[in-house]
Design a protein around this motif. Structure first.
Motif, PDB file in Angstrom:
ATOM      1  N   GLN A   1       0.838  25.959   9.183  1.00 50.87           N
ATOM      2  CA  GLN A   1       0.081  25.129  10.082  1.00 50.87           C
ATOM      3  C   GLN A   1       0.551  23.677  10.008  1.00 50.87           C
ATOM      4  O   GLN A   1       1.281  23.317   9.107  1.00 50.87           O
ATOM      5  N   VAL A   2       0.075  22.897  10.960  1.00 49.92           N
ATOM      6  CA  VAL A   2       0.448  21.492  11.027  1.00 49.92           C
ATOM      7  C   VAL A   2      -0.143  20.737   9.856  1.00 49.92           C
ATOM      8  O   VAL A   2      -1.330  20.884   9.537  1.00 49.92           O
ATOM      9  N   GLN A   3       0.690  19.931   9.222  1.00 51.41           N
ATOM     10  CA  GLN A   3       0.229  19.060   8.157  1.00 51.41           C
ATOM     11  C   GLN A   3       0.855  17.687   8.292  1.00 51.41           C
ATOM     12  O   GLN A   3       2.041  17.561   8.604  1.00 51.41           O
ATOM     13  N   LEU A   4       0.049  16.676   8.052  1.00 52.72           N
ATOM     14  CA  LEU A   4       0.503  15.301   7.978  1.00 52.72           C
ATOM     15  C   LEU A   4      -0.032  14.737   6.666  1.00 52.72           C
ATOM     16  O   LEU A   4      -1.241  14.731   6.453  1.00 52.72           O
ATOM     17  N   VAL A   5       0.852  14.283   5.804  1.00 53.43           N
ATOM     18  CA  VAL A   5       0.455  13.832   4.479  1.00 53.43           C
ATOM     19  C   VAL A   5       0.913  12.397   4.269  1.00 53.43           C
ATOM     20  O   VAL A   5       2.117  12.135   4.165  1.00 53.43           O
ATOM     21  N   GLU A   6      -0.053  11.496   4.192  1.00 49.44           N
ATOM     22  CA  GLU A   6       0.234  10.083   3.989  1.00 49.44           C
ATOM     23  C   GLU A   6       0.360   9.774   2.502  1.00 49.44           C
ATOM     24  O   GLU A   6      -0.266  10.421   1.664  1.00 49.44           O
ATOM     25  N   SER A   7       1.138   8.746   2.201  1.00 48.81           N
ATOM     26  CA  SER A   7       1.246   8.252   0.843  1.00 48.81           C
ATOM     27  C   SER A   7       1.630   6.779   0.881  1.00 48.81           C
ATOM     28  O   SER A   7       2.025   6.259   1.923  1.00 48.81           O
ATOM     29  N   GLY A   8       1.515   6.123  -0.248  1.00 48.99           N
ATOM     30  CA  GLY A   8       1.935   4.738  -0.372  1.00 48.99           C
ATOM     31  C   GLY A   8       0.815   3.731  -0.432  1.00 48.99           C
ATOM     32  O   GLY A   8       1.061   2.550  -0.695  1.00 48.99           O
ATOM     33  N   GLN A  13      -2.265  -7.792  -3.252  1.00 45.37           N
ATOM     34  CA  GLN A  13      -2.841  -9.113  -3.056  1.00 45.37           C
ATOM     35  C   GLN A  13      -2.616  -9.603  -1.628  1.00 45.37           C
ATOM     36  O   GLN A  13      -1.662  -9.198  -0.966  1.00 45.37           O
ATOM     37  N   PRO A  14      -3.497 -10.469  -1.133  1.00 38.67           N
ATOM     38  CA  PRO A  14      -3.259 -11.063   0.182  1.00 38.67           C
ATOM     39  C   PRO A  14      -1.877 -11.694   0.251  1.00 38.67           C
ATOM     40  O   PRO A  14      -1.431 -12.345  -0.696  1.00 38.67           O
ATOM     41  N   GLY A  15      -1.206 -11.495   1.369  1.00 43.82           N
ATOM     42  CA  GLY A  15       0.150 -11.976   1.534  1.00 43.82           C
ATOM     43  C   GLY A  15       1.213 -11.005   1.076  1.00 43.82           C
ATOM     44  O   GLY A  15       2.401 -11.228   1.342  1.00 43.82           O
ATOM     45  N   GLY A  16       0.802  -9.948   0.433  1.00 44.11           N
ATOM     46  CA  GLY A  16       1.736  -8.966  -0.079  1.00 44.11           C
ATOM     47  C   GLY A  16       2.192  -7.972   0.964  1.00 44.11           C
ATOM     48  O   GLY A  16       1.797  -8.032   2.128  1.00 44.11           O
ATOM     49  N   SER A  17       3.020  -7.049   0.527  1.00 47.85           N
ATOM     50  CA  SER A  17       3.594  -6.035   1.403  1.00 47.85           C
ATOM     51  C   SER A  17       3.380  -4.649   0.826  1.00 47.85           C
ATOM     52  O   SER A  17       3.211  -4.476  -0.387  1.00 47.85           O
ATOM     53  N   LEU A  18       3.413  -3.684   1.704  1.00 46.85           N
ATOM     54  CA  LEU A  18       3.236  -2.297   1.306  1.00 46.85           C
ATOM     55  C   LEU A  18       3.863  -1.425   2.381  1.00 46.85           C
ATOM     56  O   LEU A  18       3.780  -1.751   3.565  1.00 46.85           O
ATOM     57  N   LYS A  19       4.470  -0.321   1.971  1.00 40.90           N
ATOM     58  CA  LYS A  19       5.058   0.608   2.929  1.00 40.90           C
ATOM     59  C   LYS A  19       4.418   1.976   2.781  1.00 40.90           C
ATOM     60  O   LYS A  19       4.472   2.581   1.713  1.00 40.90           O
ATOM     61  N   LEU A  20       3.830   2.438   3.865  1.00 42.38           N
ATOM     62  CA  LEU A  20       3.208   3.749   3.899  1.00 42.38           C
ATOM     63  C   LEU A  20       4.165   4.775   4.478  1.00 42.38           C
ATOM     64  O   LEU A  20       5.004   4.455   5.322  1.00 42.38           O
ATOM     65  N   SER A  21       4.026   6.008   4.032  1.00 35.76           N
ATOM     66  CA  SER A  21       4.814   7.108   4.551  1.00 35.76           C
ATOM     67  C   SER A  21       3.894   8.233   4.988  1.00 35.76           C
ATOM     68  O   SER A  21       2.803   8.403   4.445  1.00 35.76           O
ATOM     69  N   CYS A  22       4.347   8.987   5.952  1.00 34.38           N
ATOM     70  CA  CYS A  22       3.627  10.175   6.407  1.00 34.38           C
ATOM     71  C   CYS A  22       4.644  11.270   6.648  1.00 34.38           C
ATOM     72  O   CYS A  22       5.505  11.134   7.522  1.00 34.38           O
ATOM     73  N   VAL A  23       4.550  12.326   5.874  1.00 39.01           N
ATOM     74  CA  VAL A  23       5.471  13.450   5.991  1.00 39.01           C
ATOM     75  C   VAL A  23       4.807  14.560   6.789  1.00 39.01           C
ATOM     76  O   VAL A  23       3.696  14.993   6.462  1.00 39.01           O
ATOM     77  N   ALA A  24       5.496  15.022   7.820  1.00 37.18           N
ATOM     78  CA  ALA A  24       4.965  16.032   8.717  1.00 37.18           C
ATOM     79  C   ALA A  24       5.600  17.389   8.450  1.00 37.18           C
ATOM     80  O   ALA A  24       6.760  17.488   8.060  1.00 37.18           O
ATOM     81  N   SER A  25       4.831  18.428   8.703  1.00 36.60           N
ATOM     82  CA  SER A  25       5.345  19.782   8.613  1.00 36.60           C
ATOM     83  C   SER A  25       4.549  20.677   9.554  1.00 36.60           C
ATOM     84  O   SER A  25       3.456  20.328   9.987  1.00 36.60           O
ATOM     85  N   GLY A  26       5.113  21.833   9.870  1.00 38.73           N
ATOM     86  CA  GLY A  26       4.415  22.795  10.705  1.00 38.73           C
ATOM     87  C   GLY A  26       4.602  22.617  12.192  1.00 38.73           C
ATOM     88  O   GLY A  26       3.992  23.352  12.977  1.00 38.73           O
TER      89      GLY A  26
END
Length: 114
Positions: A1-8, A13-26
């Motif tokens: 089945q369809v899956q979407l899995v986020e991570s990251g 802190q304010p002003g900082g950075s972050l990178k999110l990922s989402c891996v899809a399957s199905g």
């Protein structure tokens, strides 16, 4: 089945950075436009960004325009959200989603705080 899995998601802190990922399957990932949404405590889920199938078109909510970048790697069935200059008001659970179809991930928590 369809899956979407986020991570990251993380505490940053304010002003900082972050990178999110989402891996899809199905499903055939490269055939779908993809989007990111977020939901802060006590608020409605809101649109953040979207990207076309090949990644040549992107669109952003005004609140994140110029700070966030959506991208994708179809060879890895992954959509990303690069977040910079983060603000406390960016604190939310971030979800990836097929743009037109109703497939959602479970979300990843982003907390922006000192």
């Amino acid at each position: 089945q369809v899956q979407l899995v986020e991570s990251g998601g993380d505490l940053v802190q304010p002003g900082g950075s972050l990178k999110l990922s989402c891996v899809a399957s199905g499903f055939t990932f490269s055939s779908y436009d993809m989007s990111w949404y977020r939901q802060a405590p006590g608020k409605e889920r809101e649109f953040v960004a979207t990207i076309s199938k090949p990644g040549d078109y992107t669109h952003y909510a005004d609140s994140v325009q110029g700070r966030f970048t959506i991208s994708r790697d179809n060879s890895r069935n992954t959509v990303f959200l690069q977040m910079t200059r983060l603000k406390p008001e960016d604190t939310a659970v971030y979800f990836c989603k097929t743009r037109w179809a109703n497939y959602w991930g479970q979300g990843t928590q982003v907390t922006v705080s000192s």
